[in-house]
Design a protein around this motif. Structure first.
Motif, PDB file in Angstrom:
ATOM      1  N   ALA A   1      -6.873  86.579  22.645  1.00 35.30           N
ATOM      2  CA  ALA A   1      -6.315  86.999  21.352  1.00 35.30           C
ATOM      3  C   ALA A   1      -5.388  88.179  21.618  1.00 35.30           C
ATOM      4  N   ILE A   2      -4.161  88.083  21.118  1.00 39.15           N
ATOM      5  CA  ILE A   2      -3.150  89.083  21.458  1.00 39.15           C
ATOM      6  C   ILE A   2      -2.485  89.597  20.187  1.00 39.15           C
ATOM      7  N   ASP A   3      -2.426  90.909  20.065  1.00 37.36           N
ATOM      8  CA  ASP A   3      -1.645  91.541  19.009  1.00 37.36           C
ATOM      9  C   ASP A   3      -0.283  91.902  19.603  1.00 37.36           C
TER      10      ASP A   3
ATOM     11  N   VAL B   1      -7.065  90.797  24.227  1.00 29.61           N
ATOM     12  CA  VAL B   1      -8.530  90.823  24.205  1.00 29.61           C
ATOM     13  C   VAL B   1      -9.080  89.462  24.630  1.00 29.61           C
ATOM     14  N   VAL B   2     -10.090  89.490  25.497  1.00 30.94           N
ATOM     15  CA  VAL B   2     -10.742  88.269  25.988  1.00 30.94           C
ATOM     16  C   VAL B   2     -12.247  88.402  25.752  1.00 30.94           C
ATOM     17  N   ILE B   3     -12.871  87.364  25.213  1.00 32.82           N
ATOM     18  CA  ILE B   3     -14.321  87.342  25.029  1.00 32.82           C
ATOM     19  C   ILE B   3     -14.962  86.631  26.211  1.00 32.82           C
TER      20      ILE B   3
ATOM     21  N   THR C   1     -10.429  94.206  27.449  1.00 31.37           N
ATOM     22  CA  THR C   1      -9.299  94.657  26.639  1.00 31.37           C
ATOM     23  C   THR C   1      -8.216  95.217  27.554  1.00 31.37           C
ATOM     24  N   TYR C   2      -6.985  94.795  27.318  1.00 32.83           N
ATOM     25  CA  TYR C   2      -5.856  95.298  28.090  1.00 32.83           C
ATOM     26  C   TYR C   2      -4.804  95.842  27.120  1.00 32.83           C
TER      27      TYR C   2
END
Length: 692
Positions: free
Chosen positions: A619-621, A630-632, A645-646
């Protein structure tokens, strides 16, 4: 049975009901089976016919050009069109089989499923080895047909030879498909459903990435055909440079878009958060891109100054040769990659034979004919020609560096019985210096005069841009603490390239600074400046992402908030979601900054039951100056979830730069001089160099 599976099979169930309602003889197949089977058989037959037409197109025009028989040479154009129509029908028949889930075809069984979304049913046509090779020959035939349709300004003998060489390449790949990779192989007992497409390929980015990449890969074949035809004729002149430039430019633009799409897919789909991994298959597309860029600039010198003729011919041969090397890497299984289509040594040997025959044969012909391509133009050390020579050397050598790093593990294993891994540290250290030097000389070379230039005058014009670039690089250096030098250097180079491109356009407005003059500039000049500015923006994005990325990995409980680089992330929920043909573990994360909610992020970890393979959906903003990525991950014993989180500064600038570079290429391609080859015949008659 889940509702999604019922919906996916609704068409098949409806046909079964109709077949049960209509009486038919015992043992007879449903009516639709006959129709689908007939279409696929016609597709197979059309593929064989296209092969036979290509054989005729290869032989007859070549003999006609040698004997100066107009009727035989004229056969090339209708043959090229017929070949394209036949292979186009064959490809359409295979696509129809995927769309209708015709599981009587082995290829559809292995790469499709009735519950798969329609987009991926269509992309499944080329999301495999056999289908992608059919797409390869379709594009090969398309470029041959386009050369026939738009080549009216070519000399009759050259046009016939170009189309004959293009057909010869097609014949080799038709033979490869028909005898080793037939996409129309039937199943003796069709199964009820398929085995699904590789889940990594079930993505919009990967649906469009291969077609664009192949348009670039295979588009270089027409440049190769022009080069070999010119060697056979023994003549390379300014008109030849003008003819070959638009084909090279088109192939380069498609390759740029294809590589950009693949990089973007790797960024958001694989969950690694990177844009380039120096994977063998990534390198396989990057090497011909570098050669195509060199060929594009070298052809300019042939057109403008009638110099670098032999070098340009050699680049055209090497560009397509490296496309064939890329095909060999992807499909032979000699090098492992997450992108590889096939792992079959027999097929690899066949492609290796094609590579050796065409590249080796063309290089042999080049050695025999090189003496007939004497350069006419003379230029000084300080000139645009010299800058383009330096450009060519840097691009070609950097491509060979990538090639050595890619194949060295294979060479070490074969010759020294050692297993080695060549990764990003080698490529970054060996490749980056060439790009740094290229970036430094590019604005100067783009503005310096032809034949004899004055470096001081150009340097004086670009001095404000240089000062600004140094200042921005210094600012980046001052703002960062204990980080790599790559960031400030990348900012300097990016600003230098963008500023240099804008300055080049500014000087075209004249002393009166009449901006309306820009609208009257040739589109090729506008395209050049746009592409160079795009490269600068790409440099800025790469430097920002590599130098200033921040990473956070933790186990978070549902309802917990945590801080990353000033951002507040809250894990609201983790739930199970049923997709069309997958089951997903989906996180619900709120992203906030200083108490203001910026976005709701939904990272996923999907599992495809049919293929029994998991995938990661980041998921990327997306924002102008940064991405929050963000990766789960998996659930832990304490009930928490792994969350990665990057913070990725300037990440979007990478793909923005790629798009701007492509736009520059399209602007140049729309130049009237390329579309109608204005003055080509006059230049050809005046400047032709006969064979000795």
């Amino acid at each position: 049975m889940p509702h999604s599976r019922i919906g996916g099979r609704r068409g098949a169930e409806t046909r079964d009901k109709l077949n049960r309602a209509a009486p038919r003889p015992i043992g007879a197949a449903p009516a639709h089976a006959y129709t689908d089977g007939m279409i696929t058989e016609l597709g197979h037959f059309a593929l064989i016919l296209a092969f036979l037409v290509a054989v005729v197109q290869m032989v007859v025009p070549l003999i006609g050009a040698h004997k100066r028989w107009p009727g035989w040479m004229a056969m090339a154009e209708p043959a090229a069109t017929t070949q394209f129509l036949l292979v186009g029908f064959s490809f359409a028949a295979l696509m129809y089989a995927f769309i209708t889930s015709d599981f009587s075809l082995s290829l559809v069984v292995q790469n499709s499923h009735s519950a798969k979304p329609m987009l991926y049913k269509i992309s499944g046509t080329w999301g495999n080895h056999e289908g992608s090779m059919l797409l390869w020959v379709l594009i090969l035939a398309l470029f041959g047909a386009m050369a026939a349709w738009f080549g009216s300004n070519l000399p009759e003998t050259l046009r016939a030879r170009v189309l004959a060489v293009q057909a010869a390449v097609a014949v080799a790949f038709y033979a490869f498909i028909i005898w080793t990779s037939n996409p129309f192989t039937r199943m003796a007992v069709p199964p009820f459903d398929g085995q699904d497409l590789n889940p990594l390929l079930q993505d919009p980015g990967l649906a469009f990435h291969p077609p664009f990449l192949y348009l670039g890969y295979v588009g270089l074949s027409i440049c190769f055909s022009f080069a070999v035809a010119a060697l056979i004729e023994g003549r390379v002149d300014a008109a030849w440079g003008r003819w070959v430039r638009p084909w090279t430019l088109a192939a380069w633009v498609f390759l740029t878009i294809g590589i950009g799409l693949g990089s973007w897919w790797a960024y958001y789909e694989l969950g690694w958060g990177g844009f380039w991994f120096w994977d063998p298959v990534e390198n396989a597309s990057f090497m011909p891109w570098l050669f195509a860029a060199a060929l594009l600039h070298s052809a300019i010198v042939v057109e403008k100054r009638e110099a670098l003729k032999a070098w340009t011919i050699l680049l055209a041969i090497l560009a397509f040769g490296f496309s064939l090397i890329g095909t060999f890497i992807v499909r032979s299984g000699v090098l492992t990659s997450v992108h590889a289509f096939a792992n079959d040594p027999e097929r690899g040997v066949f492609i290796l034979m094609i590579l050796v025959f065409f590249t080796g044969g063309a290089l042999t012909l080049f050695a025999m004919r090189a003496h007939s391509m004497q350069a006419k133009g003379v230029f000084g050390v300080v000139s645009r020609e010299s800058a383009l020579v330096a450009n060519n050397i840097l691009l070609a050598v950097s491509s060979f560096v990538v090639f050595v790093g890619t194949v060295w593990p294979l060479v070490a294993e074969m010759l020294f019985d050692r297993k080695l891994s060549v990764g990003p540290p080698f490529f970054n250290a060996a490749f980056t210096p060439f790009m740094l030097i290229l970036g430094l000389i590019l604005p100067l070379g783009a503005m310096i005069s032809w034949k004899r230039g004055k470096l001081g005058r150009v340097a004086k014009t670009l001095l404000p841009v240089f000062v600004l670039a140094v200042a921005l690089g210094g600012l980046a250096w001052a703002m960062q603490t204990g980080r790599s030098l790559l960031g400030p250097v990348g900012v300097f180079l990016g600003a230098w390239l963008v500023g240099g491109a804008l300055t080049d356009l500014w000087t075209r407005t004249g002393r009166s600074r009449d901006l309306s003059r820009l609208a009257r500039l040739p589109r090729a000049d506008l395209g050049k400046s746009t592409a160079h500015a795009g490269l600068g923006i790409l440099f800025l994005g790469v430097a920002g992402l590599i130098a200033w990325e921040q990473e956070d990995i933790r186990v978070a409980q549902v309802g917990e908030s945590f801080e990353v680089a000033g951002f507040t992330l809250t894990l609201n929920d983790v739930r199970r979601v049923q997709g069309p043909n997958y089951v997903s573990t989906m996180g619900d994360i709120t992203l906030a900054l200083d108490g203001t909610v910026l976005a709701e992020l939904f990272p996923e970890k999907r599992n495809y039951p049919v293929a029994q393979m998991p995938t990661t959906e980041a998921a990327i903003d997306y924002r102008f100056m940064r991405d929050v990525y963000v990766v789960i991950g998996d659930r832990q014993e304490n009930g928490g979830w792994v969350v990665r989180t990057y913070i990725k500064p300037l990440a979007n600038w990478i793909w923005a730069g790629t798009l701007i570079m492509s736009l520059g290429g399209l602007l140049s391609l729309s130049d009237r001089r390329f579309r109608v080859a204005a003055g080509a015949r006059k230049s050809r008659d005046k400047a032709a160099v006969p064979a000795e």
